[in-house]
Design a protein around this motif. Sequence first.
Motif, short mmCIF file in Angstrom:
data_model
loop_
_atom_site.label_atom_id
_atom_site.label_comp_id
_atom_site.label_asym_id
_atom_site.label_seq_id
_atom_site.Cartn_x
_atom_site.Cartn_y
_atom_site.Cartn_z
N ARG A 64 22.99 -57.05 13.12
CA ARG A 64 22.58 -57.23 14.52
C ARG A 64 23.72 -57.81 15.35
NH1 ARG A 64 18.19 -59.29 11.80
NH2 ARG A 64 18.63 -61.44 12.46
N ALA A 114 22.53 -65.31 15.11
CA ALA A 114 21.63 -64.16 14.97
C ALA A 114 20.61 -64.38 13.86
CB ALA A 114 22.44 -62.89 14.70
N ASP A 143 21.44 -58.81 7.28
CA ASP A 143 20.67 -58.18 8.36
C ASP A 143 21.07 -58.77 9.72
OD1 ASP A 143 19.31 -56.57 6.55
OD2 ASP A 143 17.56 -57.90 6.45
N ALA A 185 26.34 -55.15 15.97
CA ALA A 185 25.84 -54.19 16.96
C ALA A 185 25.91 -54.79 18.37
CB ALA A 185 24.41 -53.76 16.63
N ALA A 186 25.61 -56.06 18.49
CA ALA A 186 25.56 -56.71 19.81
C ALA A 186 26.95 -57.05 20.35
CB ALA A 186 24.72 -57.99 19.73
N ARG A 213 18.65 -48.53 15.07
CA ARG A 213 19.69 -48.43 16.09
C ARG A 213 20.83 -49.44 15.86
NH1 ARG A 213 21.35 -50.24 21.12
NH2 ARG A 213 21.88 -48.56 22.57
N ASP A 214 20.50 -50.70 15.58
CA ASP A 214 21.55 -51.69 15.35
C ASP A 214 22.43 -51.31 14.17
OD1 ASP A 214 20.77 -53.27 17.48
OD2 ASP A 214 19.76 -54.77 16.26
N ARG A 215 21.82 -50.80 13.13
CA ARG A 215 22.58 -50.38 11.96
C ARG A 215 23.52 -49.23 12.31
NH1 ARG A 215 19.32 -47.66 7.78
NH2 ARG A 215 17.71 -48.84 8.83
N LEU A 227 24.76 -48.52 15.33
CA LEU A 227 25.85 -49.08 16.14
C LEU A 227 26.87 -49.80 15.26
CD1 LEU A 227 23.90 -50.57 19.18
CD2 LEU A 227 25.70 -48.84 19.30
N ALA A 228 26.38 -50.59 14.31
CA ALA A 228 27.29 -51.31 13.41
C ALA A 228 28.12 -50.33 12.58
CB ALA A 228 26.50 -52.24 12.50
#
Length: 191
Positions: free
Chosen positions: A15, A33, A11, A18-19, A98-100, A102-103
């Motif tokens: 993140r 993270a 998880d 994504a970042a 959202r992070d998922r 983006l990843a």
Amino acid sequence: MADNRRDHIADAAIRALAAGGMRGFTHRAVDRAAGLAEGSTSYYFRTREALILAVLARMAELDMTDVGELPTLGGTVGLDELTELVTALALRWLGEGRDRTLARYELSLESTRRPELRAKMAEYGSRFRLMAETLLTAAGTPEPRRRAHALLACFDGVVYHQLAGVGGNPMDEADLRAACRDMLATALRPS
């Protein structure tokens, strides 16, 4: 406990990816993270490849959970039910997921240069293609396999444009619902 730790790290890796994108995707970034001591991630996932595969597996698990939370449809499925299902999924992947999302796009681009990653992503993606085909079959769509493929491409495009902000003004929920309805109406259209 080890599975919980692996999920926690996966998880955090989602993140971190994504970042920081692929360039910033390191074991150290994942440690930060996850709020873990430096070296913790590499203890569980020795290589970057192993960490990427853990991210893919975790994303697939969470994506299926998202889809599984949607109401089950029995018998014939209509445009209204499909619109609500697809809109709910889009909202989830643009909001709490959202992070998922983006990843997923980061890894999609990376897979254009790494055939083994592309194969693994295609394997996980096949679940969604099959579900889309099943839903379109239940709705009486001609050529459900071909249309499911096109529908998923359109869905990805809408989500990508909203996420990346390249589609102009962001859609509100009503606009997103209308876009989902339009793409589904096209998929359901008789030959």
